[in-house]
Design a protein around this motif. Structure first.
Motif, PDB file in Angstrom:
ATOM      1  N   GLU A  95     -19.849 -11.525  10.266  1.00  0.00           N
ATOM      2  CA  GLU A  95     -19.030 -10.463  10.820  1.00  0.00           C
ATOM      3  C   GLU A  95     -18.014  -9.917   9.822  1.00  0.00           C
ATOM      4  O   GLU A  95     -17.394  -8.888  10.075  1.00  0.00           O
ATOM      5  CB  GLU A  95     -18.323 -10.970  12.085  1.00  0.00           C
ATOM      6  N   ASN A  96     -17.798 -10.634   8.701  1.00  0.00           N
ATOM      7  CA  ASN A  96     -16.940 -10.129   7.624  1.00  0.00           C
ATOM      8  C   ASN A  96     -15.581  -9.689   8.166  1.00  0.00           C
ATOM      9  O   ASN A  96     -15.130  -8.563   7.945  1.00  0.00           O
ATOM     10  CB  ASN A  96     -17.631  -8.967   6.903  1.00  0.00           C
ATOM     11  N   LEU A  97     -14.902 -10.606   8.881  1.00  0.00           N
ATOM     12  CA  LEU A  97     -13.648 -10.266   9.549  1.00  0.00           C
ATOM     13  C   LEU A  97     -12.426 -10.389   8.652  1.00  0.00           C
ATOM     14  O   LEU A  97     -11.353  -9.906   9.012  1.00  0.00           O
ATOM     15  CB  LEU A  97     -13.452 -11.182  10.769  1.00  0.00           C
ATOM     16  N   PHE A  98     -12.564 -11.043   7.499  1.00  0.00           N
ATOM     17  CA  PHE A  98     -11.391 -11.343   6.681  1.00  0.00           C
ATOM     18  C   PHE A  98     -11.623 -10.896   5.241  1.00  0.00           C
ATOM     19  O   PHE A  98     -12.752 -10.899   4.745  1.00  0.00           O
ATOM     20  CB  PHE A  98     -11.083 -12.851   6.702  1.00  0.00           C
ATOM     21  N   ALA A  99     -10.516 -10.525   4.586  1.00  0.00           N
ATOM     22  CA  ALA A  99     -10.522 -10.174   3.160  1.00  0.00           C
ATOM     23  C   ALA A  99      -9.409 -10.953   2.477  1.00  0.00           C
ATOM     24  O   ALA A  99      -8.318 -11.126   3.035  1.00  0.00           O
ATOM     25  CB  ALA A  99     -10.324  -8.675   2.969  1.00  0.00           C
ATOM     26  N   LEU A 100      -9.680 -11.448   1.277  1.00  0.00           N
ATOM     27  CA  LEU A 100      -8.771 -12.376   0.608  1.00  0.00           C
ATOM     28  C   LEU A 100      -7.897 -11.680  -0.423  1.00  0.00           C
ATOM     29  O   LEU A 100      -8.367 -10.859  -1.215  1.00  0.00           O
ATOM     30  CB  LEU A 100      -9.578 -13.483  -0.078  1.00  0.00           C
ATOM     31  N   ASP A 101      -6.589 -12.017  -0.389  1.00  0.00           N
ATOM     32  CA  ASP A 101      -5.645 -11.664  -1.451  1.00  0.00           C
ATOM     33  C   ASP A 101      -5.224 -12.968  -2.118  1.00  0.00           C
ATOM     34  O   ASP A 101      -4.662 -13.848  -1.453  1.00  0.00           O
ATOM     35  CB  ASP A 101      -4.413 -10.955  -0.888  1.00  0.00           C
ATOM     36  N   ALA A 102      -5.491 -13.113  -3.409  1.00  0.00           N
ATOM     37  CA  ALA A 102      -5.165 -14.342  -4.129  1.00  0.00           C
ATOM     38  C   ALA A 102      -4.061 -14.074  -5.140  1.00  0.00           C
ATOM     39  O   ALA A 102      -4.062 -13.045  -5.830  1.00  0.00           O
ATOM     40  CB  ALA A 102      -6.401 -14.893  -4.832  1.00  0.00           C
ATOM     41  N   MET A 103      -3.106 -15.007  -5.228  1.00  0.00           N
ATOM     42  CA  MET A 103      -2.026 -14.914  -6.216  1.00  0.00           C
ATOM     43  C   MET A 103      -1.462 -16.296  -6.467  1.00  0.00           C
ATOM     44  O   MET A 103      -1.634 -17.215  -5.656  1.00  0.00           O
ATOM     45  CB  MET A 103      -0.936 -13.959  -5.733  1.00  0.00           C
ATOM     46  N   SER A 104      -0.795 -16.430  -7.615  1.00  0.00           N
ATOM     47  CA  SER A 104      -0.168 -17.714  -7.947  1.00  0.00           C
ATOM     48  C   SER A 104       1.103 -17.884  -7.128  1.00  0.00           C
ATOM     49  O   SER A 104       1.594 -16.949  -6.492  1.00  0.00           O
ATOM     50  CB  SER A 104       0.157 -17.768  -9.438  1.00  0.00           C
ATOM     51  N   ALA A 105       1.657 -19.096  -7.162  1.00  0.00           N
ATOM     52  CA  ALA A 105       2.869 -19.375  -6.395  1.00  0.00           C
ATOM     53  C   ALA A 105       4.014 -18.480  -6.850  1.00  0.00           C
ATOM     54  O   ALA A 105       4.806 -17.993  -6.028  1.00  0.00           O
ATOM     55  CB  ALA A 105       3.241 -20.849  -6.533  1.00  0.00           C
ATOM     56  N   ALA A 106       4.138 -18.258  -8.182  1.00  0.00           N
ATOM     57  CA  ALA A 106       5.217 -17.407  -8.681  1.00  0.00           C
ATOM     58  C   ALA A 106       5.033 -15.962  -8.229  1.00  0.00           C
ATOM     59  O   ALA A 106       5.994 -15.277  -7.869  1.00  0.00           O
ATOM     60  CB  ALA A 106       5.261 -17.488 -10.209  1.00  0.00           C
ATOM     61  N   GLN A 107       3.781 -15.491  -8.239  1.00  0.00           N
ATOM     62  CA  GLN A 107       3.530 -14.115  -7.813  1.00  0.00           C
ATOM     63  C   GLN A 107       3.783 -13.917  -6.319  1.00  0.00           C
ATOM     64  O   GLN A 107       4.113 -12.818  -5.874  1.00  0.00           O
ATOM     65  CB  GLN A 107       2.076 -13.733  -8.139  1.00  0.00           C
ATOM     66  N   ALA A 108       3.629 -14.981  -5.552  1.00  0.00           N
ATOM     67  CA  ALA A 108       3.786 -14.880  -4.101  1.00  0.00           C
ATOM     68  C   ALA A 108       5.214 -15.123  -3.647  1.00  0.00           C
ATOM     69  O   ALA A 108       5.463 -15.225  -2.439  1.00  0.00           O
ATOM     70  CB  ALA A 108       2.855 -15.873  -3.413  1.00  0.00           C
ATOM     71  N   ALA A 109       6.152 -15.238  -4.594  1.00  0.00           N
ATOM     72  CA  ALA A 109       7.530 -15.589  -4.227  1.00  0.00           C
ATOM     73  C   ALA A 109       8.100 -14.630  -3.196  1.00  0.00           C
ATOM     74  O   ALA A 109       8.840 -15.041  -2.296  1.00  0.00           O
ATOM     75  CB  ALA A 109       8.407 -15.629  -5.482  1.00  0.00           C
ATOM     76  N   ASN A 110       7.792 -13.353  -3.277  1.00  0.00           N
ATOM     77  CA  ASN A 110       8.364 -12.361  -2.359  1.00  0.00           C
ATOM     78  C   ASN A 110       7.363 -11.888  -1.301  1.00  0.00           C
ATOM     79  O   ASN A 110       7.603 -10.883  -0.622  1.00  0.00           O
ATOM     80  CB  ASN A 110       8.867 -11.153  -3.153  1.00  0.00           C
ATOM     81  N   ALA A 111       6.250 -12.594  -1.182  1.00  0.00           N
ATOM     82  CA  ALA A 111       5.236 -12.190  -0.208  1.00  0.00           C
ATOM     83  C   ALA A 111       5.725 -12.454   1.212  1.00  0.00           C
ATOM     84  O   ALA A 111       6.477 -13.401   1.471  1.00  0.00           O
ATOM     85  CB  ALA A 111       3.935 -12.945  -0.466  1.00  0.00           C
ATOM     86  N   ASP A 112       5.302 -11.615   2.134  1.00  0.00           N
ATOM     87  CA  ASP A 112       5.662 -11.772   3.545  1.00  0.00           C
ATOM     88  C   ASP A 112       4.455 -12.362   4.281  1.00  0.00           C
ATOM     89  O   ASP A 112       3.470 -11.657   4.547  1.00  0.00           O
ATOM     90  CB  ASP A 112       6.030 -10.417   4.136  1.00  0.00           C
ATOM     91  N   PRO A 113       4.482 -13.649   4.648  1.00  0.00           N
ATOM     92  CA  PRO A 113       3.323 -14.281   5.302  1.00  0.00           C
ATOM     93  C   PRO A 113       2.954 -13.626   6.628  1.00  0.00           C
ATOM     94  O   PRO A 113       1.794 -13.684   7.045  1.00  0.00           O
ATOM     95  CB  PRO A 113       3.779 -15.732   5.503  1.00  0.00           C
ATOM     96  N   SER A 114       3.929 -13.016   7.308  1.00  0.00           N
ATOM     97  CA  SER A 114       3.647 -12.447   8.627  1.00  0.00           C
ATOM     98  C   SER A 114       2.645 -11.296   8.564  1.00  0.00           C
ATOM     99  O   SER A 114       2.092 -10.902   9.593  1.00  0.00           O
ATOM    100  CB  SER A 114       4.944 -11.967   9.277  1.00  0.00           C
ATOM    101  N   LYS A 115       2.399 -10.753   7.367  1.00  0.00           N
ATOM    102  CA  LYS A 115       1.438  -9.672   7.225  1.00  0.00           C
ATOM    103  C   LYS A 115       0.001 -10.178   7.106  1.00  0.00           C
ATOM    104  O   LYS A 115      -0.934  -9.372   7.017  1.00  0.00           O
ATOM    105  CB  LYS A 115       1.776  -8.819   5.991  1.00  0.00           C
ATOM    106  N   TYR A 116      -0.175 -11.496   7.099  1.00  0.00           N
ATOM    107  CA  TYR A 116      -1.494 -12.069   6.868  1.00  0.00           C
ATOM    108  C   TYR A 116      -1.974 -12.817   8.111  1.00  0.00           C
ATOM    109  O   TYR A 116      -1.190 -13.368   8.880  1.00  0.00           O
ATOM    110  CB  TYR A 116      -1.460 -13.011   5.668  1.00  0.00           C
ATOM    111  N   ALA A 117      -3.291 -12.836   8.265  1.00  0.00           N
ATOM    112  CA  ALA A 117      -3.883 -13.534   9.412  1.00  0.00           C
ATOM    113  C   ALA A 117      -3.638 -15.034   9.309  1.00  0.00           C
ATOM    114  O   ALA A 117      -3.377 -15.704  10.316  1.00  0.00           O
ATOM    115  CB  ALA A 117      -5.382 -13.251   9.474  1.00  0.00           C
ATOM    116  N   PHE A 118      -3.748 -15.578   8.104  1.00  0.00           N
ATOM    117  CA  PHE A 118      -3.366 -16.968   7.845  1.00  0.00           C
ATOM    118  C   PHE A 118      -3.203 -17.120   6.344  1.00  0.00           C
ATOM    119  O   PHE A 118      -3.531 -16.209   5.557  1.00  0.00           O
ATOM    120  CB  PHE A 118      -4.372 -17.973   8.421  1.00  0.00           C
TER     121      PHE A 118
END
Length: 665
Positions: free
Chosen positions: A349-372
């Motif tokens: 069903e191809n329901l998910f798409a992946l965004d990959a980044m290192s821990a330093a790159q994800a420092a300002n990421a907002d988890p609430s925008k992601y399914a998990f």
């Protein structure tokens, strides 16, 4: 008076036994010694006294016992008058309104036959009207007004449920137990073979019930139908979707059939399939386009037959953009992202798409925008990111934590209180590796992954499970998959890596279903099947849900199924009609549920007449084929004779103990 077994009356001859005991056996003379008989005169003397009966009462009781035994086995009866079905005490009219009754105008014919029987009811008779399919429905209270009964029969509408003759027997038993009176039951149905239970005993009726059957079909009618459609309920790229439909025929010849695929009433594709005689064939559709949101799909058979409704099979399909997933990895080690991305893209069903980044790159990421979120062997997290992830979990988010050598240096599992106790190593040679064991097939991440057979682990991180649920272990007992609840969210801990360095799991056939099902589990994506069967239940809330917000359910006619009170507490709803049900939630989310009749109803072959005749004779109508006439009925006296015999035996024992007790020396 008569006897059911008169030959046993010959047992009365046994009355001679007490005569022998009381008369003939008592003539005994004890010899006496005497010096001489020359002074006695020779004479013949009759001993009348010795031939008289002794203990006459005891003799009479013993003779009576034998006479009663003979009568008991002869089973005498007397005749009693009873009322026949011409003057019934209670009448039931059961009309089948299952899906197959739409064929050949069967329901309308059944209603007319039932009305005719109502008009033939004797004056003063009490009756009730019921409709039945998978369950029965009382349409009237006990009534003597024929107009009321006729109105109830005319109100019966065609249904989408599957017929069950077991429901007829259950309804009759329930009413018989409640009323405690004889019941005459009229059943109007096409009596499909598929409506018969697996055991004929399930059709048994009470002894005082008379069953009169009104078959509406005597032979099978040819019928084509769309049996099933296999399709995903949610897609992101419909051009990659393969939709398979099964076409069937009952009592039909072989030949070509045209099949259409429609979305929202528009014909998308048409194909032809060759259907074997009375058989099945499959047809596949692919490469079509869909609009975003919910789409009403149909596979339609271009055929005119006795049951046109089953020539269409409905399904619901939602098109939505893939939901974003955040994977955080250790700097310079993006290998795991490649395998996870490939697995998500390989899912049907191809329901998910992946965004990959290192821990330093994800420092300002907002988890609430992601399914998990996935933490892939991360040694440390920026303080702000760890805090936002913790809030994300507490608010209902999901996180998958994969542990490797980098994560083991922390001493504890990120975002949990679980302690890391050791790092386990195995060699890649000579079967020196760890293998999965004791996988919990009930856990969503494991259910479709074939128990991870053949997967080899060369490195694993030993974790103290504590209060976490263990969904899988290695063969040495080390926890492999742990499920931790935190706030309203959940953390799934995998004690090895998601690349092929510490194991060969990403190269295993179990990896794709594991990633797909874990994504659904952590994102709490509970997609419904593309179609459900009529008379089944659709879940509105999970069993542990505390959400009391109203849920609106509209049936295919656009009418509300639940009232306001029910909409706040109902955990599921029963879908009874073919068509599309709409479910609206407080957050604006709307869902579409496609409902189809059970295709067992498409087989229009009726039950054999011999079987119906046998069923009609299971009640009180064994001699009349379902109709009992007024007259006299034998009533056995067996019970009264048995009680009298018992009392006589007790009295005989008492008298014998008084007369025959030994004299004191």
């Amino acid at each position: 008076m008569g006897f059911f077994a008169p030959l046993f009356l010959a047992g009365v001859l046994a009355v001679g036994l007490p005569v022998y005991l009381h008369l003939l056996q008592q003539h005994k003379i004890d010899p006496q010694k005497f010096p001489s008989l020359q002074f006695f005169e020779r004479r013949t003397e009759t001993s009348v006294r010795q031939r008289r009966l002794k203990y006459r009462l005891l003799f009479a009781l013993r003779a009576l016992i034998l006479i009663l035994l003979a009568l008991l086995f002869a089973n005498p009866f007397i005749k009693r008058h009873f009322a026949g079905s011409n003057t019934p005490e209670y009448i039931l009219f059961l009309i089948d309104n299952s899906y197959s009754m739409n064929a050949n105008n069967a329901l309308e014919r059944a209603k007319q036959d039932a009305i005719a029987e109502v008009n033939r009811m004797p004056s003063g008779a009490t009756a009730q009207v019921l409709s039945f399919a998978g369950s029965s429905q009382l349409l009237t209270q006990p009534a003597i007004d024929k107009a009321e009964l006729v109105a109830a029969i005319q109100s019966i509408q065609p249904g989408s449920g599957r017929s069950s003759l077991t429901e007829v027997a259950r309804s009759v038993k329930a009413i018989s137990d409640a009323r405690k009176i004889p019941i005459t039951t009229h059943v109007f149905s096409d009596f499909q073979r598929t409506s018969m239970p697996s055991s004929f005993a399930e059709l048994s009726l009470p002894e005082d019930a008379s069953l009169i059957l009104h078959p509406l079909a005597t032979q099978a009618s040819p019928n084509y139908f769309v049996e099933t459609v296999i399709a995903p309920s949610v897609v992101s790229d419909p051009k990659k979707v393969r939709l398979t439909a099964t076409i069937g025929g009952n009592e039909t010849p072989s030949g070509p059939q045209n099949v259409q695929l429609l979305f929202n009433g528009k014909n998308i594709q048409s194909k032809q399939v060759t259907l074997p005689e009375n058989g099945r064939a499959t047809v596949e559709f692919s490469g079509f386009d869909l609009s975003y949101g919910w789409n009403r799909g149909e596979v339609r058979l271009e055929s005119q037959d006795t049951l046109p409704g089953d020539n269409t099979f409905r399904f619901a399909m939602e098109r939505a953009d893939p939901r974003r997933v955040l994977l955080i990895h250790e700097a310079g080690r993006p290998r795991s992202a490649t395998y996870v991305r490939t697995a998500l893209e390989a899912a049907a069903e191809n329901l998910f798409a992946l965004d990959a980044m290192s821990a330093a790159q994800a420092a300002n990421a907002d988890p609430s925008k992601y399914a998990f979120v996935i933490l892939s062997d991360v040694s440390s997290l920026p303080q702000g990111l760890e805090a936002s992830l913790q809030r994300y979990i507490n608010n209902g988010g999901g996180v998958l934590v994969a542990l490797g050598a980098s994560a083991a240096s922390r001493g504890s599992v990120p975002l949990t209180n679980l302690k890391i106790t050791n790092t386990l190593y195995a060699s890649r040679s000579a079967e020196r590796f760890f293998s999965p064991a004791g996988m919990d097939q009930a856990h969503p991440s494991v259910a479709r992954a074939n128990r991870w057979d053949g997967v080899r682990f060369y490195q694993a991180i030993a974790v103290d499970a504590g209060n976490a649920a263990v969904a899988g272990r290695l063969n040495d007992g080390t926890p492999l998959l742990l499920d931790v609840r935190s706030g309203d969210g959940r953390v799934l801990v995998f004690t090895s890596t998601l690349d092929n360095l510490a194991n060969d799991f990403p190269l295993s056939p179990s990896f794709v279903p594991f990633v797909e099902q874990t994504a659904r589990y952590l994102a709490q994506v509970e997609t419904r099947p593309a179609t459900v069967i009529a008379d089944s239940f659709v879940e509105l809330r999970s069993a542990d849900s505390q959400d009391k917000s109203p849920i609106e359910v509209l049936d295919p006619k656009g009418q509300r199924v639940l009232d306001l009170q029910e909409s706040t507490v109902a955990r599921n709803v029963r879908v009874t009609s073919e068509g599309y049900y709409e479910i609206g939630r407080q957050n604006g989310r709307r869902e579409l549920v496609a409902v189809n009749a059970d295709r067992a109803e498409s087989a229009l072959s009726p039950v054999e007449k011999e079987t119906l005749d046998l069923w009609a004779k299971t009640g009180d109508s064994a001699e009349k084929g379902g109709v009992a006439e007024a007259g006299e009925k034998p009533f056995s006296l067996w019970w009264y004779l048995a009680v009298l015999l018992l009392l006589t035996v007790l009295l005989e024992s008492f008298v014998a103990s008084r007369h025959l007790e030994p004299e004191n020396a």
